[in-house]
Scaffold this active site. Structure first.
Site, short mmCIF file in Angstrom:
data_model
loop_
_atom_site.label_atom_id
_atom_site.label_comp_id
_atom_site.label_asym_id
_atom_site.label_seq_id
_atom_site.Cartn_x
_atom_site.Cartn_y
_atom_site.Cartn_z
CG HIS A 43 -0.34 0.02 2.53
ND1 HIS A 43 0.38 1.09 3.01
CD2 HIS A 43 -0.32 -0.90 3.53
CE1 HIS A 43 0.81 0.84 4.23
NE2 HIS A 43 0.41 -0.38 4.56
CG ASP A 48 -4.05 6.57 12.14
OD1 ASP A 48 -2.94 6.06 11.99
OD2 ASP A 48 -4.22 7.77 12.47
CE1 TYR A 76 -5.98 11.32 5.20
CE2 TYR A 76 -4.83 13.27 4.41
CZ TYR A 76 -4.84 11.92 4.72
OH TYR A 76 -3.70 11.18 4.53
CE1 TYR A 179 1.98 10.41 10.89
CE2 TYR A 179 3.56 12.15 10.43
CZ TYR A 179 3.24 10.81 10.52
OH TYR A 179 4.20 9.86 10.22
CG LEU A 200 -8.78 10.87 9.12
CD1 LEU A 200 -8.86 12.36 8.80
CD2 LEU A 200 -7.41 10.53 9.72
#
Length: 314
Positions: A43, A48, A76, A179, A200
């Site tokens: 990947h 997460d 995101y 992050y 998320l």
């Protein structure tokens, strides 16, 4: 000595998986690899377990070019819980501090503005970055905090979606190495109330079309459908794959005539017309433009091979 038998299919391409919540990226990768019976898989940029959304899975020779996706920008959608800070900066962690939410709309707008553009970010201890050969989250689980240097990132766009009660929803378009949990944790500190991620979703990676994302459930349904129709599952699964060179789609293409591509595929730099003056290039051959690898323009203006596609005999 005979060559060892390769396990699995020589299938090459990129699957845009819609990773489910609660599953690690590696678990998702292994499930896709088994469904496709691929000999290799990898990947590009872990999500997460809490997160959902686009996780490009590279199969076969596409794994050689996954590094180019690691450098790509991402988008995101995130929902933060205000008033609570956790040790992992997300809902999977333990609450370490609670504070009242008292900021104004003006203070929120001002705080959000500090995260737009080029900024410095100190990675979370709960990340996969390494310190002295060991991942940061391994130190964190032992209660050890190690020094981390701030790293430059770029937030191209930060959209305010809503603020209702103790929830704040944002959409973030950012560079590699960003992050989102750290942005939310830092934002919570700027607002004086603390915050952590409760939702998320990765909406996009590079320029991949969102409509090409597929779920594990859909893949399993196709396998069952193939069994019912008594056809190979590959007939239904393989059309879902993006081309193996799609991770490097941002690089210019150099097409070599077959007389030159033979030398290139044997590891030799070649001269060709129409090549850029410098940098990496996607290299194709012949009239059909078959992708054969990545090259780089050397000091003499030749196309030098950097990563080559290997074709295994059936």
């Amino acid at each position: 000595m005979s060559r060892p038998r390769r396990r699995g299919r020589d299938i090459n391409g990129v699957l845009l998986l819609d990773k489910p919540q609660g599953m690690s990226s590696n678990d998702a990768l292994q499930k896709v690899k088994r469904i496709y019976n691929a000999n290799r898989a990898g990947h590009t940029g872990a999500l997460d377990p809490l997160a959902t959304g686009m996780l490009p899975i590279c199969l076969g020779e596409a794994t050689k070019f996954s590094q180019y996706l690691l450098d790509s920008d991402k988008r995101y959608r995130v929902i933060a819980r205000l008033g609570q800070r956790t040790d992992t900066s997300d809902a999977d962690g333990q609450i370490v501090e609670e504070r009242p939410v008292t900021f104004s709309a003006e203070q929120l707008a001002a705080a959000l503005d500090t995260f737009r553009g080029d900024i410095e970010q100190i990675p979370s201890m709960y990340s996969a970055l390494k310190y002295q050969g060991k991942k940061l989250y391994e130190y964190a689980r032992q209660g050890i905090e190690v020094p981390r240097e701030a790293r430059p990132i770029t937030v191209y766009e930060l959209l305010f979606i809503r603020h209702e009660g103790n929830e704040l929803e944002l959409e973030i378009h950012c560079s590699k190495g960003t992050y989102i949990r750290t942005i939310i944790d830092d934002l919570g500190e700027k607002l004086g109330c603390g915050a952590h991620v409760i939702y998320l979703r990765r909406l996009a990676v590079s320029k991949y079309p969102v409509e090409r994302m597929v779920t594990l459930e859909h893949l399993r349904e196709l396998v069952e459908q193939a069994e019912q129709q008594d056809i190979p599952a590959a007939e239904l699964l393989d059309p879902l794959l993006m081309p193996m060179d799609s991770p490097a789609s941002d690089y210019p293409v150099v097409n070599l005539p077959l007389t030159s591509s033979v030398y290139f595929k044997n590891g030799n730099p070649v001269r060709t017309s129409g090549a850029p003056l410098e940098g990496l290039v996607r290299v194709t051959e012949g009239e059909n433009g078959k992708f054969i690898g990545m090259g780089e323009i050397d000091d003499e203006g030749r196309v030098a091979p950097r990563r080559l596609v290997v074709e295994y005999p059936a």
